[in-house]
Design an enzyme around this catalytic site. Structure first.
Site, short mmCIF file in Angstrom:
data_model
loop_
_atom_site.label_atom_id
_atom_site.label_comp_id
_atom_site.label_asym_id
_atom_site.label_seq_id
_atom_site.Cartn_x
_atom_site.Cartn_y
_atom_site.Cartn_z
N HIS A 16 -1.42 0.13 -10.11
CA HIS A 16 -1.95 -0.81 -8.94
C HIS A 16 -2.33 -2.13 -9.92
O HIS A 16 -3.70 -2.60 -9.95
CB HIS A 16 -3.04 -0.31 -8.31
CG HIS A 16 -3.40 -0.93 -6.95
ND1 HIS A 16 -3.82 -0.16 -5.79
CD2 HIS A 16 -3.35 -2.09 -6.58
CE1 HIS A 16 -4.00 -1.24 -4.69
NE2 HIS A 16 -3.69 -2.37 -5.27
N ARG B 223 0.83 -1.22 -0.07
CA ARG B 223 -0.07 0.35 0.15
C ARG B 223 0.91 1.34 -0.01
O ARG B 223 1.90 1.32 0.72
CB ARG B 223 -0.94 -0.01 1.16
CG ARG B 223 -2.03 -0.99 1.41
CD ARG B 223 -3.18 -0.36 0.27
NE ARG B 223 -4.34 -1.03 0.47
CZ ARG B 223 -4.76 -2.41 -0.44
NH1 ARG B 223 -3.69 -2.54 -1.21
NH2 ARG B 223 -5.72 -3.05 -0.14
N GLU C 104 -3.84 7.20 -4.69
CA GLU C 104 -4.33 6.76 -5.97
C GLU C 104 -5.72 7.16 -6.24
O GLU C 104 -6.58 7.56 -5.57
CB GLU C 104 -4.52 5.44 -5.94
CG GLU C 104 -3.05 4.50 -5.43
CD GLU C 104 -3.18 3.09 -5.28
OE1 GLU C 104 -4.23 2.42 -5.56
OE2 GLU C 104 -2.45 2.48 -4.82
C1 NAG Z 1 -10.64 2.18 -2.96
O1 NAG Z 1 -11.54 3.19 -3.39
C2 NAG Z 1 -11.14 4.67 -2.97
C3 NAG Z 1 -12.09 5.60 -3.42
O2 NAG Z 1 -12.52 5.28 -4.97
C4 NAG Z 1 -9.74 4.95 -3.44
O3 NAG Z 1 -9.33 6.19 -2.85
C5 NAG Z 1 -8.78 3.92 -2.91
O4 NAG Z 1 -7.35 3.96 -3.51
C6 NAG Z 1 -9.15 2.41 -3.32
N1 NAG Z 1 -8.35 1.47 -2.86
C7 NAG Z 1 -7.63 0.52 -3.45
C8 NAG Z 1 -6.89 -0.64 -2.54
O5 NAG Z 1 -8.22 0.10 -4.53
#
Ligand code: NAG
Ligand code: NAG
Length: 330
Positions: free
Chosen positions: A293, A246, A275
Site C-alpha cells: 500500500h 482497494r 491489510e
Molecule cells: C485502516 O486501518 C484499519 C485498522 O488498522 C486497517 O484494517 C485498514 O486496512 C486501514 N485502511 C487503510 C486504507 O489504510
C-alpha cells in the site's frame, strides 16, 4: 465568542506549520490522546475533554487506537460535531450513512492523491509487463539473466482503466506517454478525457479488449467483491490486473485461481482485502509485483493531503460545509 474545538484524530507528520497558520487562529486544536476506543468514547461524552468538538481531522492511523468510524463511534460523537474531514481519497473506513443521519458532513482528499497513486499504478504496469521483479531478484542473487525470458513492451498494448476519476485520468496521461492505447469505463464518458482515449460503455467490453486492466474505483457496498470469476473470465488470456484502489473490490480467491490457471499472466497489487496481511499464494508467485500500500507514501503528497484537510476544516468552520465533500452528500 469562543473558538470551536477541532480534534486531530491521527498524527500530523509534515504540515505542522500549516496546521498552525490555517487552523491555529480560528480554532482550538486538540490532539487525540485516548489510549483506546473505550476511553475515547467516554471522553466524547458529557464533561469529557472532547465533548464540545465541532470538527474532526481523521487519518486512518488513528484506527489502531480508536478503531474505524463505524456506526457505534459515530453515534457516540457529541451533538456539537458537524464535520469529519478525512485524510485519504478512499473513505470506506467511515460509515457515511450513519454520519449523514446525524447531519454530520464528511469530506476527503480526492485530488491530492492523484499523481502519487497514478505513479504507483504506472510502475506496476511497467514492472508486470517487463517482469522487473524477477529480474531484480536475479540481479541481487548474482544470477544475472539466468532463467529470465524476454517479457513485453507497454508500447501498443491496450490499458483498460476501470473508473476514470482523478487517479484514472492521471494514470491514462502517464500510460499515453508510453504509447499505450487507453480504454476506459465509467458510468458516463469523462468530459476531461483526452480525445485519444476510448470510452467503452460496458465493463465487459473493456475486459475483452484490454491487455492490462487497472482498477481505479472506490470501495463501497456496490463495488465490494465486484471484480470476480465472471470478470476474470472475460479478460484476455495472459492479461494483467493492476489494483491500486482497494483490495476489497476484488474477489481474491478468483484472482488467485485466474493467476494459477494462466488466465492472468501477472498482477500488480498495492492493496489487499486484509491489510497488512498478503495471501501466501500471491507472495509465492514471482511473476506478480506486490507493494505494501505505497500509493501515497511520499513526503510531498502526504503533506499536500494534510494541508488539503486543514483547508476543508477551515472552509467548514467558515461556511458550514467542508470543501471536498464525499459524493454521498451530493
Ligand atoms: C485502516 O486501518 C484499519 C485498522 O488498522 C486497517 O484494517 C485498514 O486496512 C486501514 N485502511 C487503510 C486504507 O489504510
Ligand atoms: C460505489 O462506487 C461506484 C463507482 O464510483 C458508484 O458508481 C456507485 O454508485 C457507488 N455505490 C454506492 C452504493 O455508493
Amino acid at each position: 465568542m469562543s473558538k470551536p474545538d477541532v480534534l486531530i484524530c491521527g498524527t500530523i507528520v509534515h504540515a505542522h506549520k500549516e496546521l498552525d497558520t490555517i487552523l491555529g487562529s480560528i480554532s482550538n486544536v486538540l490532539q487525540l490522546d485516548s489510549p483506546d476506543r473505550e476511553t475515547f468514547l467516554k471522553e466524547l461524552g458529557p464533561g469529557g475533554k472532547y465533548s464540545k468538538i465541532k470538527a474532526i481531522y481523521r487519518h486512518n492511523d488513528s484506527a489502531s487506537k480508536i478503531g474505524l468510524f463505524d456506526g457505534q463511534l459515530i453515534s457516540s460523537l457529541p451533538e456539537t460535531l458537524s464535520f469529519i474531514c478525512h485524510n485519504g481519497a478512499g473513505y470506506d473506513q467511515i460509515d457515511v450513512e450513519a454520519a449523514k443521519q446525524r447531519g454530520i458532513k464528511v469530506s476527503h482528499t480526492p485530488s491530492a492523491v492523484d499523481d502519487a497513486t497514478a505513479d504507483t499504478a504506472m510502475f506496476l504496469v511497467l514492472s508486470t509487463l517487463r517482469q522487473y521483479y524477477r529480474a531484480e531478484v536475479n540481479a541481487r542473487q548474482g544470477k544475472w539473466k539466468s532463467g529470465l525470458s524476454p517479457a513485453h513492451d507497454p508500447e501498443g498494448k491496450v490499458l483498460g482503466i476501470v473508473g476514470m476519476g482523478g487517479i484514472g485520468g492521471a494514470l491514462a496521461k502517464r500510460a499515453k506517454a508510453f504509447d499505450m492505447k487507453i480504454l476506459y469505463h465509467n458510468r458516463n464518458p469523462s468530459p476531461k478525457a483526452d480525445e485519444s482515449f476510448t470510452y467503452v460503455g460496458t465493463l465487459e467490453e473493456l475486459l475483452e479488449r484490454s491487455d492490462v486492466v487497472s482498477l481505479n474505483l472506490p470501495l463501497n457496498s456496490s463495488t465490494q467483491g465486484s471484480f470476480g470469476e465472471a470478470q476474470f473470465e472475460r479478460m484476455k488470456t495472459g492479461s494483467i490486473l493492476i489494483n491500486t484502489a482497494r483490495g476489497g473490490v476484488v474477489d481474491q480467491e478468483a484472482l488467485v485461481r485466474a493467476l494459477e490457471g494462466g488466465k492472468l499472466s501477472s498482477a500488480g497489487l498495492d492493496v489487499y482485502p486484509d491489510e497488512p496481511n498478503i495471501d501466501a499464494r500471491l507472495i509465492a508467485m514471482d511473476q506478480c509485483v506486490l507493494l505494501p500500500h505505497m500509493g501515497t507514501e511520499t513526503i510531498e503528497t502526504q503533506k499536500k493531503m494534510e494541508v488539503q484537510v486543514f483547508g476543508s476544516i477551515k472552509v467548514a468552520l467558515e461556511t458550514g460545509t467542508p470543501s471536498y465533500l464525499v459524493k454521498e452528500h451530493k
